[in-house]
Design a protein around this motif. Structure first.
Motif, PDB file in Angstrom:
ATOM      1  N   HIS A 110      12.133  -0.179  -0.559  1.00  0.00           N
ATOM      2  CA  HIS A 110      11.517   0.867  -1.362  1.00  0.00           C
ATOM      3  C   HIS A 110      10.412   1.599  -0.596  1.00  0.00           C
ATOM      4  O   HIS A 110      10.147   2.773  -0.877  1.00  0.00           O
ATOM      5  CB  HIS A 110      10.944   0.276  -2.656  1.00  0.00           C
ATOM      6  N   ALA A 111       9.771   0.942   0.363  1.00  0.00           N
ATOM      7  CA  ALA A 111       8.723   1.606   1.150  1.00  0.00           C
ATOM      8  C   ALA A 111       9.332   2.770   1.936  1.00  0.00           C
ATOM      9  O   ALA A 111       8.768   3.868   1.974  1.00  0.00           O
ATOM     10  CB  ALA A 111       8.046   0.614   2.082  1.00  0.00           C
ATOM     11  N   VAL A 112      10.475   2.547   2.553  1.00  0.00           N
ATOM     12  CA  VAL A 112      11.159   3.623   3.276  1.00  0.00           C
ATOM     13  C   VAL A 112      11.616   4.689   2.291  1.00  0.00           C
ATOM     14  O   VAL A 112      11.454   5.885   2.531  1.00  0.00           O
ATOM     15  CB  VAL A 112      12.357   3.074   4.082  1.00  0.00           C
ATOM     16  N   TRP A 113      12.167   4.266   1.166  1.00  0.00           N
ATOM     17  CA  TRP A 113      12.639   5.230   0.168  1.00  0.00           C
ATOM     18  C   TRP A 113      11.508   6.105  -0.349  1.00  0.00           C
ATOM     19  O   TRP A 113      11.682   7.297  -0.556  1.00  0.00           O
ATOM     20  CB  TRP A 113      13.301   4.511  -0.985  1.00  0.00           C
ATOM     21  N   PHE A 138       1.754   5.686  -1.582  1.00  0.00           N
ATOM     22  CA  PHE A 138       0.311   5.478  -1.383  1.00  0.00           C
ATOM     23  C   PHE A 138      -0.459   5.630  -2.706  1.00  0.00           C
ATOM     24  O   PHE A 138      -1.537   6.208  -2.750  1.00  0.00           O
ATOM     25  CB  PHE A 138      -0.243   6.443  -0.322  1.00  0.00           C
ATOM     26  N   ARG A 139       0.093   5.093  -3.765  1.00  0.00           N
ATOM     27  CA  ARG A 139      -0.440   5.282  -5.118  1.00  0.00           C
ATOM     28  C   ARG A 139      -1.939   5.001  -5.213  1.00  0.00           C
ATOM     29  O   ARG A 139      -2.686   5.786  -5.783  1.00  0.00           O
ATOM     30  CB  ARG A 139       0.332   4.376  -6.088  1.00  0.00           C
ATOM     31  N   GLU A 140      -2.378   3.881  -4.673  1.00  0.00           N
ATOM     32  CA  GLU A 140      -3.791   3.500  -4.809  1.00  0.00           C
ATOM     33  C   GLU A 140      -4.700   4.398  -3.975  1.00  0.00           C
ATOM     34  O   GLU A 140      -5.872   4.553  -4.295  1.00  0.00           O
ATOM     35  CB  GLU A 140      -3.996   2.038  -4.407  1.00  0.00           C
ATOM     36  N   LEU A 141      -4.170   4.970  -2.900  1.00  0.00           N
ATOM     37  CA  LEU A 141      -4.956   5.869  -2.062  1.00  0.00           C
ATOM     38  C   LEU A 141      -4.937   7.308  -2.580  1.00  0.00           C
ATOM     39  O   LEU A 141      -5.910   8.041  -2.422  1.00  0.00           O
ATOM     40  CB  LEU A 141      -4.416   5.858  -0.621  1.00  0.00           C
ATOM     41  N   ALA A 167      13.032   0.762 -10.004  1.00  0.00           N
ATOM     42  CA  ALA A 167      14.186   1.653  -9.905  1.00  0.00           C
ATOM     43  C   ALA A 167      15.184   1.125  -8.879  1.00  0.00           C
ATOM     44  O   ALA A 167      14.815   0.499  -7.898  1.00  0.00           O
ATOM     45  CB  ALA A 167      13.726   3.044  -9.505  1.00  0.00           C
ATOM     46  N   LEU A 168      16.437   1.412  -9.127  1.00  0.00           N
ATOM     47  CA  LEU A 168      17.489   1.027  -8.201  1.00  0.00           C
ATOM     48  C   LEU A 168      17.979   2.211  -7.387  1.00  0.00           C
ATOM     49  O   LEU A 168      18.878   2.074  -6.566  1.00  0.00           O
ATOM     50  CB  LEU A 168      18.661   0.396  -8.958  1.00  0.00           C
ATOM     51  N   THR A 169      17.385   3.382  -7.626  1.00  0.00           N
ATOM     52  CA  THR A 169      17.750   4.570  -6.869  1.00  0.00           C
ATOM     53  C   THR A 169      16.600   4.952  -5.951  1.00  0.00           C
ATOM     54  O   THR A 169      15.474   4.491  -6.117  1.00  0.00           O
ATOM     55  CB  THR A 169      18.070   5.751  -7.813  1.00  0.00           C
ATOM     56  N   ARG A 170      16.902   5.819  -5.015  1.00  0.00           N
ATOM     57  CA  ARG A 170      15.910   6.226  -4.026  1.00  0.00           C
ATOM     58  C   ARG A 170      15.064   7.405  -4.488  1.00  0.00           C
ATOM     59  O   ARG A 170      14.099   7.754  -3.833  1.00  0.00           O
ATOM     60  CB  ARG A 170      16.614   6.620  -2.729  1.00  0.00           C
ATOM     61  N   THR A 171      15.435   8.027  -5.561  1.00  0.00           N
ATOM     62  CA  THR A 171      14.731   9.234  -5.993  1.00  0.00           C
ATOM     63  C   THR A 171      13.574   8.894  -6.927  1.00  0.00           C
ATOM     64  O   THR A 171      13.608   7.915  -7.666  1.00  0.00           O
ATOM     65  CB  THR A 171      15.690  10.202  -6.707  1.00  0.00           C
ATOM     66  N   GLY A 172      12.537   9.708  -6.850  1.00  0.00           N
ATOM     67  CA  GLY A 172      11.381   9.547  -7.728  1.00  0.00           C
ATOM     68  C   GLY A 172      10.309   8.625  -7.193  1.00  0.00           C
ATOM     69  O   GLY A 172       9.212   8.556  -7.754  1.00  0.00           O
ATOM     70  N   LEU A 173      10.593   7.918  -6.115  1.00  0.00           N
ATOM     71  CA  LEU A 173       9.607   6.973  -5.583  1.00  0.00           C
ATOM     72  C   LEU A 173       8.486   7.673  -4.814  1.00  0.00           C
ATOM     73  O   LEU A 173       7.395   7.130  -4.673  1.00  0.00           O
ATOM     74  CB  LEU A 173      10.285   5.938  -4.685  1.00  0.00           C
ATOM     75  N   GLY A 174       8.745   8.875  -4.340  1.00  0.00           N
ATOM     76  CA  GLY A 174       7.747   9.616  -3.582  1.00  0.00           C
ATOM     77  C   GLY A 174       6.489   9.901  -4.373  1.00  0.00           C
ATOM     78  O   GLY A 174       5.400   9.981  -3.807  1.00  0.00           O
ATOM     79  N   GLU A 175       6.611  10.018  -5.683  1.00  0.00           N
ATOM     80  CA  GLU A 175       5.410  10.287  -6.494  1.00  0.00           C
ATOM     81  C   GLU A 175       4.468   9.084  -6.514  1.00  0.00           C
ATOM     82  O   GLU A 175       3.287   9.225  -6.789  1.00  0.00           O
ATOM     83  CB  GLU A 175       5.787  10.720  -7.911  1.00  0.00           C
ATOM     84  N   MET A 195       0.838  -1.189   0.000  1.00  0.00           N
ATOM     85  CA  MET A 195       0.000   0.000   0.000  1.00  0.00           C
ATOM     86  C   MET A 195       0.884   1.254   0.000  1.00  0.00           C
ATOM     87  O   MET A 195       0.546   2.262  -0.604  1.00  0.00           O
ATOM     88  CB  MET A 195      -0.930   0.006   1.213  1.00  0.00           C
ATOM     89  N   ILE A 196       2.030   1.170   0.679  1.00  0.00           N
ATOM     90  CA  ILE A 196       2.954   2.308   0.713  1.00  0.00           C
ATOM     91  C   ILE A 196       3.528   2.552  -0.678  1.00  0.00           C
ATOM     92  O   ILE A 196       3.532   3.679  -1.161  1.00  0.00           O
ATOM     93  CB  ILE A 196       4.065   2.080   1.755  1.00  0.00           C
ATOM     94  N   ILE A 197       4.006   1.497  -1.314  1.00  0.00           N
ATOM     95  CA  ILE A 197       4.454   1.606  -2.711  1.00  0.00           C
ATOM     96  C   ILE A 197       4.200   0.278  -3.413  1.00  0.00           C
ATOM     97  O   ILE A 197       4.802  -0.744  -3.067  1.00  0.00           O
ATOM     98  CB  ILE A 197       5.931   2.049  -2.857  1.00  0.00           C
TER      99      ILE A 197
END
Length: 194
Positions: free
Chosen positions: A85-88, A43-46, A32-40, A23-25
């Motif tokens: 990735h959830a933390v990232w 909670f995608r489904e929410l 992705a293998l990097t930590r950037t860009g995952l914030g977008e 649910m978080i990601i």
């Protein structure tokens, strides 16, 4: 890893229990293998409708919570599979601290390694915090790791406990590699002698 000592920031309430790491990601965004860009994709489904437009009723899509750096969650936050990735995704969105009654064990380990402070409070105290944030959404709260206290703009305070080793790691900003590199001279002497 960025040090964590004291954070004064807006908080977002998320009164959902058993939020799992999918649910978080969702897994489909973990290529992705990097930590950037995952914030977008956090909670995608929410956060989004199927067509990609924002859901206006989701807390992180409303001001001022779009800029929150503290998340006040419910019990068993980040249970499920062991995806770093959830933390990232949380940190890329801007979160530095998650407050909840309990966390998934593997998530808690990943959070510590990535500089995300987890504060465990009782379910009742988390409910009080969420209520405070909902009634004064523009009032920042302060999480002070050094004195282990949460301060409200109203003057109320809540003390919290944290494992001393976790506290030290976060305050010094040392991930696993950083902690190992503190012993670089001893490692070099060992290798030379060997």
């Amino acid at each position: 890893m960025e040090q964590f000592t004291r954070l004064s920031a807006l908080a977002a309430p998320l009164a959902l229990a058993n939020v799992d790491t999918d649910m978080i990601i969702p897994a489909r965004y973990m290529k992705a293998l990097t930590r950037t860009g995952l914030g977008e994709h956090l909670f995608r489904e929410l956060r989004y409708h199927a067509d990609g437009t924002e859901r206006g009723d989701f807390v992180l899509n409303r001001s001022p919570c779009r800029n929150a750096r503290i998340l006040i969650a419910d019990r068993n936050f980040a249970c499920g599979s062991s995806r770093e990735h959830a933390v990232w995704a949380l940190t890329d969105f801007g979160f530095r601290c998650i407050i909840a009654p309990s966390f998934g064990d593997i998530f808690a380990s990943n959070a510590r390694k990535n500089g995300l402070l987890l504060v465990r409070l009782t379910g009742d105290l988390c409910a009080v915090l969420r209520q405070h944030v909902e009634s004064a959404p523009s009032a920042p709260i302060t999480v002070d790791l050094e004195v282990r206290r949460i301060d409200f703009a109203s003057g109320r305070t809540i003390d919290f406990d944290i494992d001393p080793a976790d506290r030290r790691i976060l305050m010094e900003g040392l991930d696993d590699i950083g902690r190992t590199l503190r012993h670089a001279n001893a490692i070099a002497r060992f290798e030379e002698a060997r």
